[in-house]
Design an enzyme around this catalytic site. Structure first.
Site, PDB file in Angstrom:
ATOM      1  N   SER A   1     -23.535  61.036  20.084  1.00 19.88           N
ATOM      2  CA  SER A   1     -23.360  60.002  19.334  1.00 19.88           C
ATOM      3  C   SER A   1     -23.313  58.637  20.201  1.00 19.88           C
ATOM      4  O   SER A   1     -23.074  58.755  21.676  1.00 19.88           O
ATOM      5  CB  SER A   1     -21.975  60.007  18.403  1.00 19.88           C
ATOM      6  OG  SER A   1     -20.880  60.068  19.422  1.00 19.88           O
ATOM      7  N   LYS A   2     -23.041  57.571  19.742  1.00 18.27           N
ATOM      8  CA  LYS A   2     -22.906  56.341  20.469  1.00 18.27           C
ATOM      9  C   LYS A   2     -21.616  56.368  21.195  1.00 18.27           C
ATOM     10  O   LYS A   2     -21.552  55.585  22.216  1.00 18.27           O
ATOM     11  CB  LYS A   2     -22.876  55.178  19.455  1.00 18.27           C
ATOM     12  CG  LYS A   2     -24.200  54.961  18.915  1.00 18.27           C
ATOM     13  CD  LYS A   2     -24.564  53.949  18.383  1.00 18.27           C
ATOM     14  CE  LYS A   2     -26.118  53.536  17.861  1.00 18.27           C
ATOM     15  NZ  LYS A   2     -26.419  52.484  17.345  1.00 18.27           N
ATOM     16  N   ARG A   3     -20.599  57.199  20.716  1.00 22.16           N
ATOM     17  CA  ARG A   3     -19.236  57.198  21.450  1.00 22.16           C
ATOM     18  C   ARG A   3     -19.313  58.221  22.698  1.00 22.16           C
ATOM     19  O   ARG A   3     -18.311  58.028  23.491  1.00 22.16           O
ATOM     20  CB  ARG A   3     -18.335  57.616  20.358  1.00 22.16           C
ATOM     21  CG  ARG A   3     -17.722  56.148  19.583  1.00 22.16           C
ATOM     22  CD  ARG A   3     -16.940  56.678  18.327  1.00 22.16           C
ATOM     23  NE  ARG A   3     -17.466  57.666  17.695  1.00 22.16           N
ATOM     24  CZ  ARG A   3     -18.357  57.424  16.713  1.00 22.16           C
ATOM     25  NH1 ARG A   3     -18.907  56.322  16.277  1.00 22.16           N
ATOM     26  NH2 ARG A   3     -18.881  58.644  15.899  1.00 22.16           N
ATOM     27  N   ASP A   4     -20.142  59.024  22.669  1.00 22.07           N
ATOM     28  CA  ASP A   4     -20.292  60.129  23.805  1.00 22.07           C
ATOM     29  C   ASP A   4     -20.028  59.613  25.056  1.00 22.07           C
ATOM     30  O   ASP A   4     -19.723  60.267  25.994  1.00 22.07           O
ATOM     31  CB  ASP A   4     -21.425  61.082  23.450  1.00 22.07           C
ATOM     32  CG  ASP A   4     -21.018  62.055  22.442  1.00 22.07           C
ATOM     33  OD1 ASP A   4     -19.594  61.917  21.920  1.00 22.07           O
ATOM     34  OD2 ASP A   4     -21.855  62.670  21.867  1.00 22.07           O
TER      35      ASP A   4
ATOM     36  N   PRO B   1     -26.896  48.076  19.415  1.00 21.94           N
ATOM     37  CA  PRO B   1     -27.653  48.488  20.804  1.00 21.94           C
ATOM     38  C   PRO B   1     -28.463  49.708  20.505  1.00 21.94           C
ATOM     39  O   PRO B   1     -28.045  50.547  19.737  1.00 21.94           O
ATOM     40  CB  PRO B   1     -26.596  48.665  21.717  1.00 21.94           C
ATOM     41  CG  PRO B   1     -25.386  49.323  21.238  1.00 21.94           C
ATOM     42  CD  PRO B   1     -25.557  48.315  19.804  1.00 21.94           C
TER      43      PRO B   1
END
Ligand code: GLU
Length: 513
Positions: free
Chosen positions: A265-268, A16
C-alpha cells in the site's frame, strides 16, 4: 484483420503514482515497443472530487525519469485527442443515450437518502451485498418503474438524474484474459453501475470504454484490481455494438508487501522504510513528504530493471536488462499470475549492479559533488581512484562520500572491538618501523607499500594476518573496507605516518594491556 497495436496507460490524477502504477505503465510501454505499436497516456480525471493538484505533473515527470516514452498524451497530441477525459466531456453523453435507447440503460432519479434507505432495508433483510440491481431496481425511482410521461417531465424540468447500466439478472459473462485465461462472472454479481453522473460527467466505466474504443486501443494492460470491473466492461462493449473490436485484456498480478501479507500500500513505505513512489512527493494538503526512489539515489535504469522483474521474468538466468533489452525480451506470456512480493534488498542489488557497471570517471562526479558541498578539495584523478576502490561497496551514489570520508579526514575514533582484540605491543613495534620507512619509499604505490610491510614483518618475525586489522584501524578507524594498501597509496605517506602516530598515542592503553 490484424490491427496496429495501441495500448494506453490511464492513471487518475488522485495522488502520486505508486510503483505499481509505474510498473503498469512500463509493461504497456514494453509491449507497445515490442509489437511496434503505439503507447498512449490518457488522464482519467472524471472524478473531480478526487483531483489532487500536482498529481498530473508527477505522473509525467515519473514516466520521463523512467524513460517510458509516450507517443500520444496530453503533452503530445495525436489523432485521437484530447487525452484528458475532462476535456472530452461532451463526447460521452451520446453513448449513454444510445444505451438508454437500445434498452440497456435507464434514467434513475433516486436521491442519496433513498439510496441509503434501500441499502438499510436490504441489510435488515440480511442481504449480504445490498446493491442496485436487476431485483432492487424495480423498487426504485427510475425510468423502468415510473410512467413514461413522468420520466419526461422530470428530465425536462431539469431534475437531477443519473444513467445506470441495466445489467441482466442471469447471465454468464466470459472474458479471456491474456494472463489468466478464461474468467467467468455471473451477472448477478454485478450491480447496475452508474454510467453518467448527475453533474453530467461520465463515470470511470463509461468513459474508459468509450475512450478505449475511440482511441482504437487493442490491448488493455492494467492492475489486477480492475479485474472485477472487466465483465462489466465486456457488457458495455456488447451493448454499444463494439464487441468485434473489443481490446484484449491482461490483468497484472498484485504487488505484495515484503512478507507476502496483502497488497503493497501507499503507506507501506513509511512502515517498512523504503520508497513506494518513484519520486519524492509532497502532499499539497498536508505538506507530508513521501520519499522517492530518485531522491534515494536510485538510477532510473536500475529502478526500471527492478520493476520489470516484479511480475515478469525472461525465463533465463539473465537479470540485468537495459530498456532496449527488456523490449526485446518482453512477452505477456511470461507475466506471472500470482502476486509478487516486493523485495527491497533486490531493489538495492539492482542499483549496486548498475553503479558498478559505470566507468570510474562517471562515478567520480558523484564524489566530487559531495566533496564540494563539504568544501573538501580533491583532484579528479584522486576521485577516480577512490571510486574505483569503493565501487564494489556502495549501493547509492551518496555512499561514495559517506563510505570514503576517511580518505579526507583522519579518524577521530576507533572501532572498539578491533582495538581490544588486535591492538598490541608487537603490532605497534611493526607500525613504528613501517611508518618511519614509508616516506622514503622510492616508488610510492600499493605494491611497494605491501612489499615494505612484508619486509618489516619479516624482521619482526610476524605474519601479515597478525597486524592487518590493526593497521586498518590506525589508518581508517574502521573494521572493514577496500584494499588497505590502495587506501595508504591514496592517502599518501606523510598522512599515513601521522595517522599511525596518532593511533599509537591514542590506543596506548590497548598495547600495554
Ligand atoms: N483510471 C484507472 C486507474 O486509475 C484506469 C484503469 C484501467 O486501466 O482501465 O487505474
Amino acid at each position: 484483420m490484424e490491427r496496429e497495436v495501441r495500448v494506453r496507460f490511464a492513471p487518475s490524477p488522485t495522488g502520486p503514482l505508486h510503483i505499481g502504477g509505474v510498473r503498469t505503465a512500463l509493461y504497456n510501454y514494453l509491449f507497445a515497443r515490442k509489437m511496434g505499436g503505439t503507447m498512449i497516456l490518457r488522464i482519467e480525471d472524471t472524478d473531480q472530487t478526487r483531483f489532487v493538484p500536482g498529481a498530473e505533473d508527477y505522473i509525467r515527470e515519473s514516466l520521463e525519469w523512467c524513460g517510458v516514452e509516450l507517443d500520444e498524451s496530453p503533452w503530445k497530441d495525436g489523432p485521437y485527442g484530447p487525452y484528458r477525459q475532462s476535456e472530452r466531456k461532451p463526447m460521452y453523453m451520446q453513448y449513454a443515450l444510445q444505451l438508454v435507447e437500445s434498452g440497456h440503460a435507464y434514467y434513475a432519479f433516486d436521491t442519496s437518502e433513498e439510496l441509503d434507505e434501500m441499502r438499510e432495508r436490504l441489510k435488515a433483510a440480511k442481504v449480504a451485498t445490498p446493491q442496485y440491481n436487476a431485483i432492487t431496481r424495480m423498487t426504485m425511482k427510475n425510468s423502468l418503474t415510473l410512467p413514461e410521461d413522468e420520466v419526461k417531465r422530470r428530465l425536462e424540468s431539469g431534475e437531477a438524474y443519473v444513467i445506470r447500466l441495466k445489467v441482466p439478472r442471469k447471465e454468464e459473462v466470459r472474458l479471456k484474459d491474456m494472463i489468466r485465461g478464461w474468467v467467468m462472472v455471473h451477472s448477478s454479481a454485478i450491480d447496475d453501475k452508474v454510467l453518467m453522473k448527475s453533474d453530467g460527467m461520465p463515470t470511470y466505466h463509461l468513459a474508459n470504454i468509450v475512450d478505449d474504443h475511440l482511441m482504437k486501443i487493442t490491448h488493455v494492460i492494467r492492475g489486477e484490481e480492475w479485474l472485477p470491473s472487466a465483465p462489466l466492461h465486456v457488457l458495455l462493449y456488447r451493448y454499444l455494438g463494439w464487441e468485434d473490436t473489443m481490446p484484449e485484456f491482461a490483468h497484472l498480478p498484485l504487488l505484495l508487501k515484503p512478507d507476502g501479507n496483502g497488497k503493497l500500500s501507499k503507506r507501506d513505505g513509511d512502515k517498512f522504510g523504503f520508497p513506494v513512489f518513484p519520486l519524492e512527493w509532497k502532499d499539497p494538503f498536508s505538506g507530508d513528504i513521501s520519499i522517492g526512489y530518485r531522491e534515494n539515489g536510485f538510477l532510473p535504469e536500475a529502478f526500471v530493471n527492478f520493476l520489470a522483474f516484479l511480475g515478469w521474468n525472461p525465463g533465463t538466468q539473465q537479470e540485468i536488462f537495459t530498456m532496449p533489452e527488456l523490449i526485446e525480451a518482453f512477452s505477456v506470456d511470461r507475466i506471472g499470475k500470482s502476486g509478487t512480493k516486493f523485495d527491497w534488498q533486490k531493489a538495492r542489488w539492482f542499483n549496486e549492479q548498475y553503479l558498478r557497471s559505470k566507468p570510474d570517471e562517471e562515478l567520480a562526479q558523484y564524489l566530487l559533488q559531495a566533496l564540494e558541498e563539504h568544501n573538501i578539495e580533491c583532484s579528479f584523478e584522486q576521485a577516480v581512484k577512490i571510486c574505483s576502490l569503493m565501487k564494489e561497496r556502495v549501493t547509492f551514489p551518496s555512499d561514495f562520500w559517506r563510505e570514503s570520508s576517511y580518505f579526507f579526514e583522519a579518524p577521530t575514533s576507533y572501532n572498539e572491538k578491533v582495538a581490544s582484540k588486535k591492538w598490541n605491543s608487537q603490532a605497534v613495534a611493526v607500525f613504528e618501523d613501517f611508518k618511519n620507512e614509508l616516506p622514503s619509499l622510492a616508488d610510492y604505490n600499493a605494491d611497494a607499500i605491501k612489499e615494505l610491510l612484508n619486509n618489516v614483518l619479516e624482521r619482526h618475525g610476524m605474519k601479515i594476518g597478525q597486524v592487518m586489522q590493526a593497521l586498518r584501524l590506525a589508518v581508517t578507524g574502521l573494521e572493514a573496507g577496500p584494499d588497505l594498501m590502495h587506501i595508504i597509496e591514496i592517502i599518501g605517506a606523510e598522512e599515513t605516518k601521522a595517522r599511525i602516530e596518532a593511533a599509537i598515542e591514542k590506543l596506548a592503553a590497548y598495547a600495554s594491556a
